[in-house]
Design an enzyme around this catalytic site. Structure first.
Site, PDB file in Angstrom:
ATOM      1  N   GLU A 161      -7.092  -1.143  -9.056  1.00  0.00           N
ATOM      2  CA  GLU A 161      -7.006  -2.279  -8.141  1.00  0.00           C
ATOM      3  C   GLU A 161      -6.875  -3.570  -8.954  1.00  0.00           C
ATOM      4  O   GLU A 161      -6.959  -4.656  -8.414  1.00  0.00           O
ATOM      5  CB  GLU A 161      -8.223  -2.333  -7.222  1.00  0.00           C
ATOM      6  N   CYS A 215     -11.411   2.205  -5.341  1.00  0.00           N
ATOM      7  CA  CYS A 215     -11.927   2.969  -6.485  1.00  0.00           C
ATOM      8  C   CYS A 215     -11.448   4.411  -6.557  1.00  0.00           C
ATOM      9  O   CYS A 215     -11.871   5.153  -7.430  1.00  0.00           O
ATOM     10  CB  CYS A 215     -13.450   2.948  -6.480  1.00  0.00           C
ATOM     11  N   HIS A 224     -18.587   9.209  -7.063  1.00  0.00           N
ATOM     12  CA  HIS A 224     -18.259   7.812  -7.372  1.00  0.00           C
ATOM     13  C   HIS A 224     -19.570   7.052  -7.550  1.00  0.00           C
ATOM     14  O   HIS A 224     -20.556   7.304  -6.852  1.00  0.00           O
ATOM     15  CB  HIS A 224     -17.424   7.190  -6.247  1.00  0.00           C
TER      16      HIS A 224
END
Lengths: 129, 343
Positions: free
Chosen positions: B80, B112, B234
């Site tokens: 990103e 992400c 994550h």
């Protein structure tokens, strides 16, 4: 540096692609099309350098041209690549701590920005191993 | 069966402590550190960005790969924080590993989880027989506005995976995704820093999607947490991945190897992929790894890996690079991150 001028040498800048003379086993960076020793006996071929080498000499730049003044102080060194050719490049991290004889290896970094709007010129710097 | 042929990770060597940022903004340092469970985060050097981190990760992946860069048929870079709004990072990476020109390349963006979307795209091309090998990268130099909650965790790092069906050391048994339109975190075109929905990023976003993808995958495979030796999730902070692992039924022994955020912060697109790199560095032949990424916006990609012979020859020693770090103060950090404008 204009975008085409940068682009023309991307293989040299990104991957340290030079040449070698197969007649006398001498490596060249930047690349040569003719071996100054062998001349017409030259047998020139492309060669990708490993990126590993040794610091031959170095200096620390405290007063740089405007494009680099945010990075001062930074270390500039002449590195002898293991294959034989010498290259002048920045050594990142540990400014002033790099010594002659230190082993270094190539790393990929931003070398120059054409301002906020222009292209980013990536290339090879060195780090200690 | 196709899977990971080789892999590599890269995290810049600079770190800033959570405590240093909290003191700068007059916040309670213990509360910030304890609340996020992040002790320090990685900071890029002034000449590092998503492209340079991607290249370093890719080169590490090729150091131990049985193939050279020119074997690649596809290169995908998920981030990103691509250095250009228009002009691919993937071509820079492809040129730097000698993969150009007979190949396809593209940049991906899904907060992400863009890196794992790249793994799925490369896997699809390999399984369809369209390409022999593909390179998928998740990398970021993430941004957090000064003083914002994000600034305590937004870090830099990336991981690269060579995907193929020959010389596989981590077979992808299956993958599934859980996606919905959930605006929990965003950055509008031209804006310098992202915005987020505070607590909205938790339950309806991170937990719902990670659990959704994880449960769907285990149901499809007929597996349960007991079937796995490792689990990687994550890691936007040190708290969420632990909580989601426990709610799914994984224990500390399974998730501790791949939990890097307490030391390096949230490397965004690089976060769960770096956790996978650290896990592959320690896993043995026959081990199974459960993996789920998460990207705001929102979605989660879950994978089940089976570790194969040859893993010993691919190890990268990622965690050893965390021992040679340099802690910097807030002023140096602001300079490194370009937060100080000189004109």
């Amino acid at each position: 540096m204009t975008a085409p001028r940068f682009w023309r040498k991307i293989n040299q800048r990104y991957r340290l692609v030079g040449t070698e003379c197969r007649t006398c086993d001498t490596a060249f960076f930047p690349p040569r099309d003719l071996c100054p020793e062998c001349r017409r006996e030259s047998d020139i071929a492309e060669k990708a350098f490993s990126g590993e080498g040794e610091v031959v000499t170095k200096t620390v730049v405290h007063d740089a041209i405007s494009d680099y003044d945010a990075e001062t102080p930074y270390t500039l060194a002449v590195v002898e690549l293991d294959e034989g050719a010498r290259i002048t490049a920045q050594v990142v991290e540990g400014d002033g701590e790099v010594d002659v004889g230190d082993r270094v290896e190539a790393c990929f970094r931003r070398v120059r920005d054409e301002g906020e709007e222009g292209i980013v010129q990536y290339g090879t710097k060195f780090e200690r191993v | 069966m196709a899977g990971i042929v080789s892999y590599g990770g890269y995290v810049p060597r600079y770190r800033i402590r959570t405590r240093e940022i909290a003191e700068m903004w007059g916040e309670d340092a213990d509360a910030m550190e304890g609340g996020l469970r992040v002790e320090s985060k990685s900071v890029p050097d002034e000449d590092e960005d998503t492209a340079t981190i991607s290249v370093e990760a890719a080169r590490t992946a090729f150091e131990n790969a049985p193939v050279e860069g020119d074997a690649l048929g596809a290169v995908y870079v998920g981030s990103e924080s691509h250095p250009y709004a228009v002009k691919p990072t993937a071509t820079i990476v492809a040129a730097s590993v000698g993969a150009t020109p007979l190949m396809t390349a593209a940049d991906l963006e899904f907060a992400c989880k863009a890196g794992t979307a790249g793994v799925q795209a490369a896997l699809g091309l390999v399984e369809a027989g369209r390409i022999d090998y593909g390179l998928a990268i998740g990398a970021d130099v993430s941004q957090g506005a000064p003083g914002d909650a994000l600034e305590y965790s937004a870090a830099a790092g990336g991981a690269a995976f060579v995907i193929g069906d020959e010389g596989v050391v981590a077979e992808i048994e299956d993958t599934t995704s859980y996606t919905s339109d959930t605006p929990d975190f965003w950055r509008r075109e031209g804006e310098r820093y992202p915005q987020h929905g505070e607590r909205f990023t938790g339950k309806p976003a991170y937990f719902k999607h990670t659990e959704g993808a994880s449960k769907a995958l285990m149901e499809r495979l007929g597996t349960s947490p007991d079937d796995y030796d490792y689990a990687v999730f994550h890691q936007p902070n040190g708290k969420f991945p632990v909580r989601v692992a426990q709610s799914l039924g994984f224990d500390e022994e399974q998730y501790e190897t791949g939990l890097l955020s307490p030391k390096i912060g949230n490397t965004y697109s690089g976060a769960s992929p770096l956790g996978l790199v650290a896990t592959l560095d320690e896993a043995e032949t026959g081990d199974r790894i459960f993996f789920a990424s998460f990207g705001s916006g929102a979605g989660s990609d879950a994978f089940s890996f089976s570790v194969k012979d040859g893993i010993d020859e691919r190890r990268t020693g990622l965690k050893e690079t965390f021992e040679d770090v340099e802690y910097i103060d807030y002023a140096q950090y602001a300079k490194h991150k370009g937060k100080i404008r000189r004109d």
